[in-house]
Design a protein around this motif. Structure first.
Motif, PDB file in Angstrom:
ATOM      1  N   GLU A  26       0.828  -1.211   0.000  1.00  0.00           N
ATOM      2  CA  GLU A  26       0.000   0.000   0.000  1.00  0.00           C
ATOM      3  C   GLU A  26       0.861   1.259   0.000  1.00  0.00           C
ATOM      4  N   VAL A  27       1.818   1.345   0.931  1.00  0.00           N
ATOM      5  CA  VAL A  27       2.646   2.552   0.987  1.00  0.00           C
ATOM      6  C   VAL A  27       3.568   2.632  -0.227  1.00  0.00           C
ATOM      7  N   CYS A  28       4.095   1.493  -0.683  1.00  0.00           N
ATOM      8  CA  CYS A  28       4.972   1.505  -1.854  1.00  0.00           C
ATOM      9  C   CYS A  28       4.191   1.845  -3.118  1.00  0.00           C
ATOM     10  N   ARG A  30       1.618   3.865  -3.277  1.00  0.00           N
ATOM     11  CA  ARG A  30       1.415   5.321  -3.263  1.00  0.00           C
ATOM     12  C   ARG A  30       2.687   6.046  -3.697  1.00  0.00           C
ATOM     13  N   PHE A  33       3.140   5.688  -7.473  1.00  0.00           N
ATOM     14  CA  PHE A  33       2.249   6.601  -8.202  1.00  0.00           C
ATOM     15  C   PHE A  33       2.778   8.027  -8.164  1.00  0.00           C
ATOM     16  N   GLU A  34       3.165   8.486  -6.990  1.00  0.00           N
ATOM     17  CA  GLU A  34       3.638   9.870  -6.850  1.00  0.00           C
ATOM     18  C   GLU A  34       4.968  10.087  -7.562  1.00  0.00           C
ATOM     19  N   SER A  51      -3.550   5.795 -11.397  1.00  0.00           N
ATOM     20  CA  SER A  51      -4.108   5.959 -10.056  1.00  0.00           C
ATOM     21  C   SER A  51      -3.257   5.194  -9.049  1.00  0.00           C
ATOM     22  N   PRO A  52      -3.301   5.608  -7.767  1.00  0.00           N
ATOM     23  CA  PRO A  52      -2.545   4.875  -6.739  1.00  0.00           C
ATOM     24  C   PRO A  52      -3.027   3.433  -6.600  1.00  0.00           C
ATOM     25  N   GLU A  53      -4.312   3.196  -6.861  1.00  0.00           N
ATOM     26  CA  GLU A  53      -4.845   1.845  -6.731  1.00  0.00           C
ATOM     27  C   GLU A  53      -4.194   0.889  -7.725  1.00  0.00           C
ATOM     28  N   SER A  55      -1.095   1.203  -9.166  1.00  0.00           N
ATOM     29  CA  SER A  55       0.293   0.932  -8.774  1.00  0.00           C
ATOM     30  C   SER A  55       0.349   0.045  -7.538  1.00  0.00           C
ATOM     31  N   GLU A  56      -0.604   0.215  -6.620  1.00  0.00           N
ATOM     32  CA  GLU A  56      -0.655  -0.654  -5.442  1.00  0.00           C
ATOM     33  C   GLU A  56      -0.950  -2.092  -5.858  1.00  0.00           C
ATOM     34  N   ASP A 100      10.429   7.940  -3.083  1.00  0.00           N
ATOM     35  CA  ASP A 100       9.600   9.063  -2.676  1.00  0.00           C
ATOM     36  C   ASP A 100      10.192  10.362  -3.234  1.00  0.00           C
TER      37      ASP A 100
END
Length: 294
Positions: A26-28, A30, A33-34, A51-53, A55-56, A100
């Motif tokens: 989940e964190v990776c 996000r 995506f960013e 979307s983040p979903e 990539s998650e 990040d």
């Protein structure tokens, strides 16, 4: 895959590279995506992950798969990036690697790359490959300094599906019994098979084959950004592309030195989304046929 994550202390003692777990997805996702979004926006290109979903989901699948070696970077106990090594075929595949955006350019990316390269050496892979965004100068420089060689300029292409199977061809879903024939085709074109990736794709129902006069002339694990394809000739590969109902992800990766295939895609209404670069280390054979990398 080891039951417990391993850890390595990087040059910066506050940075730890450890084995990824499904709980990290989940964190990776996000961060992925960013990171892709910031880079793409800076260069006026679309994000590879809309979307983040998505990539998650991609990273969750990789982090959970027994034939992927995945690592995360933690700084002061906080996850700041990840990288993966696809170990399903004799040629290992790197990526996606993401950091990040707020902590980039401080060696974490290099440490994540070194971790998977050490793994590839330990597992004695014949070669390693990756696909790099051609507009990203820093990653191109990093991979070159780590020993990767530029092999092929690529065009990521997207557009309205052609959905017109060429005369004489039959394009169908691949079956388990096709695996040996497809592996033989891949060996003839690349010098190695793609059996692990293709077997997964057959089980998932995404793999396709193109037959001419009852013989398999081309196959694709999927006609998509994360799929590879191999054909005896451009015409055989065109049959697969033309029959596809969609091109999942940012688009399909067309080797632009294959002028005939590239021109045919343009004439068929596909457009170039972004330039990319295929880079490899270790074993690499100049392909003896038509192909799309993953």
């Amino acid at each position: 895959m080891a039951a417990q994550p391993q850890s390595w202390i990087a040059e910066n003692q506050s940075l730890v590279i450890r084995r990824a777990t499904p709980a990290d997805a989940e964190v990776c996702g996000r961060i992925c995506f960013e990171a892709f979004g910031v880079l793409a926006e800076k260069h006026n290109f679309p994000n590879d992950f809309p979307s983040p979903e998505i990539s998650e989901h991609v990273l969750s699948t990789m982090f959970s798969h027994p034939s992927f070696f995945c690592v995360v970077a933690e700084q002061n106990g906080k996850i700041i990036g990840s990288n993966c090594l696809d170990e399903r075929t004799p040629i290992a595949g790197v990526g996606p690697i993401t950091i990040d955006p707020g902590t980039q350019n401080h060696s974490a990316g290099r440490q994540l790359m070194q971790a998977v390269m050490v793994r590839a050496a330990e597992r004695k892979f014949a070669g390693v490959r990756l696909v790099q965004a051609a507009y990203h100068n820093r990653s191109l420089s990093l991979y070159a300094k780590m020993g990767f060689a530029v092999r092929e300029p690529l065009a990521c292409m997207q557009g309205t599906p052609i959905q017109k199977t060429p005369l004489g061809y039959r394009v169908r879903v691949a079956e388990p019994g096709d695996l040996a024939t497809c592996n033989d085709l891949c060996v003839r074109v690349h010098g190695h098979d793609g059996g692990g990736e293709l077997n997964d794709a057959i089980q998932q129902g995404t793999a396709m084959v193109a037959e001419l006069e009852g013989r398999i002339k081309a196959y694709a694990s999927s006609v998509a950004f994360f799929g590879h394809a191999v054909g005896e000739s451009n015409r055989d590969l065109q049959a697969l592309i033309a029959a596809a109902t969609e091109f999942q992800g940012p688009g399909i990766l067309i080797p632009t030195r294959n002028a005939g295939l590239f021109r045919w895609c343009l004439e068929s209404g596909l457009r170039v989304v972004q330039p990319m670069t295929l880079m490899t280390m270790g074993l690499y054979n100049e392909p003896a046929g038509a192909y799309l990398p993953s």
